[in-house]
Motif scaffolding. Structure first.
Motif, mmCIF file in Angstrom:
data_model
loop_
_atom_site.group_PDB
_atom_site.id
_atom_site.type_symbol
_atom_site.label_atom_id
_atom_site.label_comp_id
_atom_site.label_asym_id
_atom_site.label_seq_id
_atom_site.Cartn_x
_atom_site.Cartn_y
_atom_site.Cartn_z
ATOM 1 N N GLU A 44 4.265 -0.911 -10.785
ATOM 2 C CA GLU A 44 4.473 -1.953 -11.798
ATOM 3 C C GLU A 44 5.319 -1.384 -12.936
ATOM 4 O O GLU A 44 5.045 -0.286 -13.425
ATOM 5 C CB GLU A 44 3.132 -2.419 -12.374
ATOM 6 N N ASP A 45 6.327 -2.134 -13.364
ATOM 7 C CA ASP A 45 7.110 -1.754 -14.542
ATOM 8 C C ASP A 45 6.346 -2.242 -15.764
ATOM 9 O O ASP A 45 6.221 -3.438 -15.993
ATOM 10 C CB ASP A 45 8.498 -2.386 -14.482
ATOM 11 N N LYS A 46 5.809 -1.317 -16.530
ATOM 12 C CA LYS A 46 4.969 -1.674 -17.675
ATOM 13 C C LYS A 46 5.734 -2.433 -18.755
ATOM 14 O O LYS A 46 5.150 -3.228 -19.483
ATOM 15 C CB LYS A 46 4.328 -0.417 -18.257
ATOM 16 N N GLN A 47 7.037 -2.211 -18.861
ATOM 17 C CA GLN A 47 7.827 -2.887 -19.890
ATOM 18 C C GLN A 47 8.110 -4.345 -19.552
ATOM 19 O O GLN A 47 8.058 -5.202 -20.423
ATOM 20 C CB GLN A 47 9.131 -2.139 -20.139
ATOM 21 N N THR A 48 8.425 -4.618 -18.287
ATOM 22 C CA THR A 48 8.823 -5.980 -17.925
ATOM 23 C C THR A 48 7.777 -6.724 -17.098
ATOM 24 O O THR A 48 7.870 -7.937 -16.947
ATOM 25 C CB THR A 48 10.130 -5.954 -17.103
ATOM 26 N N GLY A 49 6.833 -5.992 -16.537
ATOM 27 C CA GLY A 49 5.847 -6.607 -15.655
ATOM 28 C C GLY A 49 6.347 -6.823 -14.239
ATOM 29 O O GLY A 49 5.626 -7.349 -13.406
ATOM 30 N N ALA A 50 7.597 -6.410 -13.964
ATOM 31 C CA ALA A 50 8.157 -6.559 -12.616
ATOM 32 C C ALA A 50 7.452 -5.609 -11.653
ATOM 33 O O ALA A 50 6.951 -4.555 -12.041
ATOM 34 C CB ALA A 50 9.654 -6.273 -12.638
ATOM 35 N N THR A 51 7.432 -6.006 -10.393
ATOM 36 C CA THR A 51 6.799 -5.211 -9.351
ATOM 37 C C THR A 51 7.874 -4.619 -8.443
ATOM 38 O O THR A 51 8.815 -5.311 -8.053
ATOM 39 C CB THR A 51 5.852 -6.078 -8.504
ATOM 40 N N TYR A 52 7.691 -3.345 -8.117
ATOM 41 C CA TYR A 52 8.586 -2.624 -7.212
ATOM 42 C C TYR A 52 7.749 -2.028 -6.098
ATOM 43 O O TYR A 52 6.566 -1.752 -6.291
ATOM 44 C CB TYR A 52 9.332 -1.510 -7.956
ATOM 45 N N PHE A 53 8.371 -1.837 -4.954
ATOM 46 C CA PHE A 53 7.688 -1.197 -3.844
ATOM 47 C C PHE A 53 8.473 0.012 -3.387
ATOM 48 O O PHE A 53 9.674 -0.078 -3.118
ATOM 49 C CB PHE A 53 7.484 -2.167 -2.671
ATOM 50 N N LEU A 54 7.768 1.130 -3.338
ATOM 51 C CA LEU A 54 8.279 2.344 -2.730
ATOM 52 C C LEU A 54 7.889 2.250 -1.262
ATOM 53 O O LEU A 54 6.713 2.082 -0.942
ATOM 54 C CB LEU A 54 7.633 3.565 -3.391
ATOM 55 N N ARG A 55 8.857 2.317 -0.381
ATOM 56 C CA ARG A 55 8.616 2.107 1.043
ATOM 57 C C ARG A 55 9.037 3.346 1.832
ATOM 58 O O ARG A 55 10.147 3.830 1.679
ATOM 59 C CB ARG A 55 9.396 0.884 1.506
ATOM 60 N N VAL A 56 8.118 3.832 2.669
ATOM 61 C CA VAL A 56 8.416 4.957 3.555
ATOM 62 C C VAL A 56 8.401 4.423 4.985
ATOM 63 O O VAL A 56 7.340 4.133 5.531
ATOM 64 C CB VAL A 56 7.399 6.108 3.381
ATOM 65 N N PRO A 57 9.589 4.270 5.590
ATOM 66 C CA PRO A 57 9.645 3.795 6.967
ATOM 67 C C PRO A 57 9.306 4.900 7.956
ATOM 68 O O PRO A 57 9.559 6.075 7.702
ATOM 69 C CB PRO A 57 11.105 3.356 7.146
#
Length: 119
Positions: A44-57
């Motif tokens: 979670e980006d604490k500044q904007t509230g946006a969500t990101y995913f780190l993906r390991v294929p």
């Protein structure tokens, strides 16, 4: 965005080993089929509230994914912004704090894989 030079690409482990290790680190195996899987870690980006995913294929190189003894080979990790309800945007800019959190998590993963390998 691909995160290169992590030392993870090419590492091979069984599905059972990867599932247990990834779960311990907070990754979830979401997307999968009979010969490939993706382990996702939510940031979670604490500044904007946006969500990101780190993906390991990972790709099954021996056996099928439903078998815990199947051997998987890791690929280069990716990071993407989650766009509800459309999915992941791999071309979105990644904030520096999110990128640093992803790199810390990947370093933890690499260390855990190395520790597990030395057993």
């Amino acid at each position: 965005m691909v995160i290169a030079n992590t030392g993870l690409a090419g590492i091979e482990r069984t599905l059972g080993e990867l599932d247990a290790l990834m779960d311990d680190l907070g990754f979830v195996r979401w997307a999968w089929d009979y010969d490939k899987a993706h382990y996702d870690f939510k940031i979670e980006d604490k500044q904007t509230g946006a969500t990101y995913f780190l993906r390991v294929p990972a790709e099954a190189i021996r056996g099928r994914l439903e078998n815990p003894l199947a051997v998987l080979k890791l690929k280069d990790p990716l990071i993407a912004k989650h766009l509800f309800p459309h999915g992941l945007d791999y071309d979105a800019p990644i904030p520096p704090a999110v990128e640093e959190a992803a790199k810390r998590t990947l370093n933890e993963l690499k260390a855990a894989l190395e520790k597990e390998e030395s057993r």
